[in-house]
Each structure stands twice: as structure tokens, then as C-alpha cells.
Design a protein around this motif. Structure first.
Motif, short mmCIF file in Angstrom:
data_model
loop_
_atom_site.label_atom_id
_atom_site.label_comp_id
_atom_site.label_asym_id
_atom_site.label_seq_id
_atom_site.Cartn_x
_atom_site.Cartn_y
_atom_site.Cartn_z
N ASN A 135 19.46 5.42 -4.62
CA ASN A 135 19.35 6.17 -3.38
C ASN A 135 18.90 3.99 -2.70
OD1 ASN A 135 19.32 8.28 -2.47
ND2 ASN A 135 18.30 8.54 -4.07
N ALA A 136 18.06 4.06 -2.24
CA ALA A 136 17.28 2.52 -1.42
C ALA A 136 16.47 2.53 -0.98
CB ALA A 136 18.65 1.27 -0.82
N ILE A 137 15.66 1.58 -0.92
CA ILE A 137 14.46 1.69 0.04
C ILE A 137 14.30 0.33 0.96
CG2 ILE A 137 11.36 0.47 0.34
CD1 ILE A 137 11.73 2.64 -2.62
N ALA A 138 14.46 0.35 2.20
CA ALA A 138 14.39 -1.06 3.31
C ALA A 138 12.80 -1.09 3.81
CB ALA A 138 15.53 -0.12 4.23
N PRO A 139 12.58 -2.14 2.72
CA PRO A 139 10.83 -2.69 3.21
C PRO A 139 10.67 -3.03 4.67
CG PRO A 139 11.20 -3.51 1.37
CD PRO A 139 12.50 -2.84 2.04
N GLY A 140 9.76 -2.70 5.35
CA GLY A 140 9.96 -3.86 6.22
C GLY A 140 8.92 -4.80 6.59
N PHE A 141 8.27 -5.59 7.17
CA PHE A 141 7.42 -6.91 6.81
C PHE A 141 6.76 -7.09 6.21
CE2 PHE A 141 10.33 -6.74 10.75
CZ PHE A 141 11.13 -8.15 10.58
N PHE A 142 6.56 -7.46 5.05
CA PHE A 142 6.00 -8.15 3.92
C PHE A 142 5.48 -8.94 3.62
CE2 PHE A 142 7.06 -3.63 3.28
CZ PHE A 142 6.48 -3.06 3.17
N VAL A 143 4.97 -9.37 3.64
CA VAL A 143 3.88 -11.23 2.83
C VAL A 143 4.74 -11.49 1.85
CG1 VAL A 143 2.53 -12.92 3.38
CG2 VAL A 143 2.49 -11.39 4.98
N THR A 144 6.02 -11.89 1.21
CA THR A 144 5.98 -12.49 -0.41
C THR A 144 6.27 -14.29 -0.40
OG1 THR A 144 8.80 -12.76 0.34
CG2 THR A 144 7.22 -10.45 0.47
N ASN A 145 6.49 -14.35 -1.78
CA ASN A 145 6.90 -16.30 -1.72
C ASN A 145 7.57 -16.81 -0.54
OD1 ASN A 145 4.19 -15.63 -3.53
ND2 ASN A 145 5.52 -15.05 -5.07
N GLN A 146 8.29 -15.86 -0.93
CA GLN A 146 10.12 -16.46 -0.29
C GLN A 146 9.61 -16.81 1.47
OE1 GLN A 146 14.24 -14.70 -0.57
NE2 GLN A 146 13.47 -14.29 -2.75
N ASN A 147 8.91 -15.56 1.90
CA ASN A 147 8.13 -15.96 3.32
C ASN A 147 7.76 -16.33 3.90
OD1 ASN A 147 6.87 -13.93 3.36
ND2 ASN A 147 8.14 -12.16 4.20
N HIS B 1 6.99 -6.31 17.57
CA HIS B 1 7.77 -4.77 17.51
C HIS B 1 7.66 -4.03 16.07
CE1 HIS B 1 9.50 -8.32 20.15
NE2 HIS B 1 10.78 -7.08 21.16
N THR B 2 6.64 -4.59 15.63
CA THR B 2 6.19 -2.64 15.17
C THR B 2 4.67 -2.75 15.20
OG1 THR B 2 6.61 -4.54 13.23
CG2 THR B 2 5.10 -2.67 12.42
N PRO B 3 5.04 -1.80 15.51
CA PRO B 3 4.32 -0.31 16.02
C PRO B 3 3.20 0.09 15.67
CG PRO B 3 6.36 0.70 16.74
CD PRO B 3 6.65 -0.38 15.64
N MET B 4 2.84 -0.47 14.47
CA MET B 4 1.14 -0.45 13.99
C MET B 4 0.81 -2.07 13.53
SD MET B 4 2.95 2.23 10.66
CE MET B 4 0.66 2.16 10.36
N ALA B 5 1.19 -3.06 14.37
CA ALA B 5 1.16 -3.84 14.68
C ALA B 5 0.63 -4.67 13.33
CB ALA B 5 -0.20 -4.10 15.78
N ARG B 6 1.11 -4.48 12.01
CA ARG B 6 0.52 -5.09 11.05
C ARG B 6 1.26 -5.46 9.88
NH1 ARG B 6 -0.67 -1.51 6.42
NH2 ARG B 6 -0.64 0.10 7.12
N PHE B 7 1.92 -6.44 9.10
CA PHE B 7 2.21 -6.38 7.56
C PHE B 7 2.05 -5.37 6.90
CE2 PHE B 7 2.65 -11.24 8.94
CZ PHE B 7 3.74 -11.37 9.80
N VAL C 106 19.02 5.34 2.09
CA VAL C 106 17.79 4.40 2.79
C VAL C 106 16.77 4.49 3.35
CG1 VAL C 106 18.42 1.66 3.52
CG2 VAL C 106 20.28 3.14 2.75
N VAL C 107 15.88 4.36 2.25
CA VAL C 107 14.66 4.68 2.80
C VAL C 107 13.34 3.18 3.62
CG1 VAL C 107 12.16 6.19 2.79
CG2 VAL C 107 14.12 7.05 1.48
N PRO C 108 13.85 3.59 5.42
CA PRO C 108 12.50 2.24 6.18
C PRO C 108 11.72 3.12 5.55
CG PRO C 108 14.33 3.66 7.15
CD PRO C 108 14.15 4.79 6.59
N VAL C 109 10.21 1.85 5.00
CA VAL C 109 9.61 1.99 5.21
C VAL C 109 8.15 0.99 6.11
CG1 VAL C 109 6.94 1.53 3.68
CG2 VAL C 109 9.19 2.49 3.01
N ASP C 110 8.16 0.77 7.31
CA ASP C 110 8.45 -0.42 8.00
C ASP C 110 7.31 -0.57 9.03
OD1 ASP C 110 9.28 1.95 9.49
OD2 ASP C 110 11.17 0.49 10.39
#
Length: 276
Positions: free
Chosen positions: A198-210, A231-237, A263-267
Motif C-alpha cells: 500500500n502507499a500513503i500520499a501525504p498532502g502538504f507538510f513542511v520538510t527540510n526539502q520544501n 486549496h487545502t480545505p483545512m487551511a493549514r499544513f 493509496v491513502v491521501p492524508v491531505d
């Protein structure tokens, strides 16, 4: 959730995968942290061990099978065969990125901009290799244990880019789409071997790369951050620990024994929002 299992995590020194490592170690699993930056991985392993967990850091290049084979031997010597593989290694490269969201003819005349026509094939190749081959090769090496044990669990890390390609980053979006597709293919391929994929598809998280793309040098949100959050209804990272519920569900043989090929979105709702 069964304890005393051995979990191998690639890209383990990163923000998200190190969070996975801490969580699974607290659940009683033996954690092998594989990363090209073994010094950073060792710091994570040291913290886990200080808190009573069991972890080792192992240098590994996910693009070199020989390197992965050596890492595999170290893991087997320390913890025995692998039970769970988390393919977390991945990333982007500026050479696979355009300067602008939309193509303008004038961009082709500006040496300071990278238009679609300026994208470097080598940069795109690197991104595809890092994300796709960097998932395939560790799987080839560590799932041999699964075949031997007639049981195993693979969790790949995809991305929202796989579902909705973001502007500017065609190589990364395409590479993560390949990871999601590979997850489905592999789930079918190994279905009769008692191996779940299976896979996890993260939405937007603050990481060292981005981080540098999301905040300026003063810590203020960039224009791209404002677009993302709009464009993120929860309006946060997302917070890294908000991935753990999905992770724990997928590694739990009792809770998700009939789950494979998803593939599970967590976004925060990003994939559900049309923009209007």
C-alpha cells in the motif's frame, strides 16, 4: 499491533520518515534507518535508543543495489529478517523544475528562467530514478525476506503530486505517479505470496526539502504557500504525527489484513477540493 517485528525505512533521516521510526520503535518494533546521510540517521537512532527503543542507522544508497544488499546483511545480523519495508526515500531536483507556472513565449528568451524547453533530461532522469527506482530496488532486496517468511508488508510513500500534478515540478509529479502505479502493480503481483503493498500520499507538510519554497528567509509564507493553503480545505499544513494513524493502520496485520493496493491521501482535503 504485533511487536518485535523488524521494520526497514529508507530515507529515514527525513522529517516524515524519522517520525515513522520513532512511532514504530515506541510500539516495540526493531527499526533499521537507511539513509545516504548515515550521520543524520544515526542521530535519529540514538534518540530512539535513549528512549528505550531499538534502532540502528545503516548507510544505503537506494539507487545502488550493491549498497542495498550490504545494508540488508547488516539488518539481518542485527535484527533478523525484515517484516515491514517503508520506502520513504525520494525528492525533487531544480533541473526538473520550471521557473513559471504557465508558459510564456518571453520565457524562452530569458536566460535567468527555466522554461519547459530548458528542462534538463539528466535532472528529470535523476528525479525519476530517485523516486521510482529508489522504491523498486529496496523492494527487490528486502522482499526476499518476505518470500522466505511467506509474509510481508510494504508501504510506499507517494504524494499529492501523483493525484494532482503541481505546477513547476513535472518530474516529481510524474515520478510520484509512477510510485502510486507501482504500488498497485506490486500488490497484484505479490497477492498470492501473502505480501501486502500500500502507499500513503501525504498532502502538504513542511520538510527540510520544501521549507525554502514555503517560507522566505524571515519565516514569512511565500506566494506558493498561500496558494497551497487556499486549496487545502483545512487551511493549514499537516503535522508529521498526523500521518501516524494511517501508518499504524497499514502496519497492523489485524486491522488491515484485507487491505492491499491502495493509496491513502492524508491531505487536509486537498484532493477533494476543486478550487471553487
Amino acid at each position: 499491533m504485533q511487536t518485535n517485528k523488524t521494520v526497514v525505512i529508507t530515507g529515514a533521516a527525513g522529517v516524515l520518515c524519522s517520525t515513522f521510526a520513532f512511532d514504530l520503535a515506541q510500539k516495540g518494533m526493531n527499526v533499521a534507518l537507511l539513509d545516504l546521510n548515515v550521520t543524520a540517521a544515526q542521530k535519529v537512532a540514538d534518540e530512539i535508543n535513549k528512549k528505550g527503543g531499538k534502532a540502528i542507522a545503516v548507510e544505503a544508497n537506494v539507487l545502488e543495489k550493491e549498497s542495498l544488499e550490504k545494508a540488508h546483511e547488516i539488518v539481518k545480523q542485527e535484527f533478523g529478517t525484515c517484516d515491514i519495508l517503508i520506502n520513504g526515500a525520494g525528492g525533487n531536483n531544480p533541473k526538473g523544475t520550471t521557473s513559471s507556472e504557465y508558459f510564456l513565449k518571453d520565457d524562452m528568451q530569458d536566460e535567468n528562467l527555466t522554461s519547459f524547453f530548458d528542462l534538463d533530461p539528466k535532472g528529470i532522469e535523476f528525479v525519476f530514478n530517485l523516486n521510482f527506482l529508489g522504491t523498486l530496488l529496496p523492494t527487490q532486496v528486502f522482499t526476499k525476506d518476505f518470500i522466505e517468511n511467506n509474509k510481508g508488508n510494504i508501504i510506499n510513500i507517494s504524494s499529492m503530486n501523483a493525484l494532482k500534478p503541481l505546477t513547476k515540478i513535472p518530474a516529481y509529479s510524474g515520478a510520484k505517479a509512477a510510485v502510486s502505479n507501482f504500488t498497485q502493480w506490486l500488490a497484484v503481483h505479490f497477492a498470492n505470496q501473502n505480501i501486502r503493498v500500500n502507499a500513503i500520499a501525504p498532502g502538504f507538510f513542511v520538510t527540510n526539502q520544501n521549507k525554502a519554497l514555503l517560507f522566505d528567509e524571515n519565516g514569512n509564507p511565500t506566494a506558493r504557500t498561500h496558494k497551497i493553503l487556499a486549496h487545502t480545505p483545512m487551511a493549514r499544513f499537516g503535522k508529521p504525527e498526523e500521518l501516524l494513524g494511517t501508518l499504524e493502520w497499514l502496519v497492523n496485520e489485524e486491522a488491515s489484513s484485507f487491505v492491499t493496493g491502495i493509496v491513502v491521501p492524508v491531505d487536509g482535503g486537498f484532493s477533494a477540493y476543486s478550487g471553487v
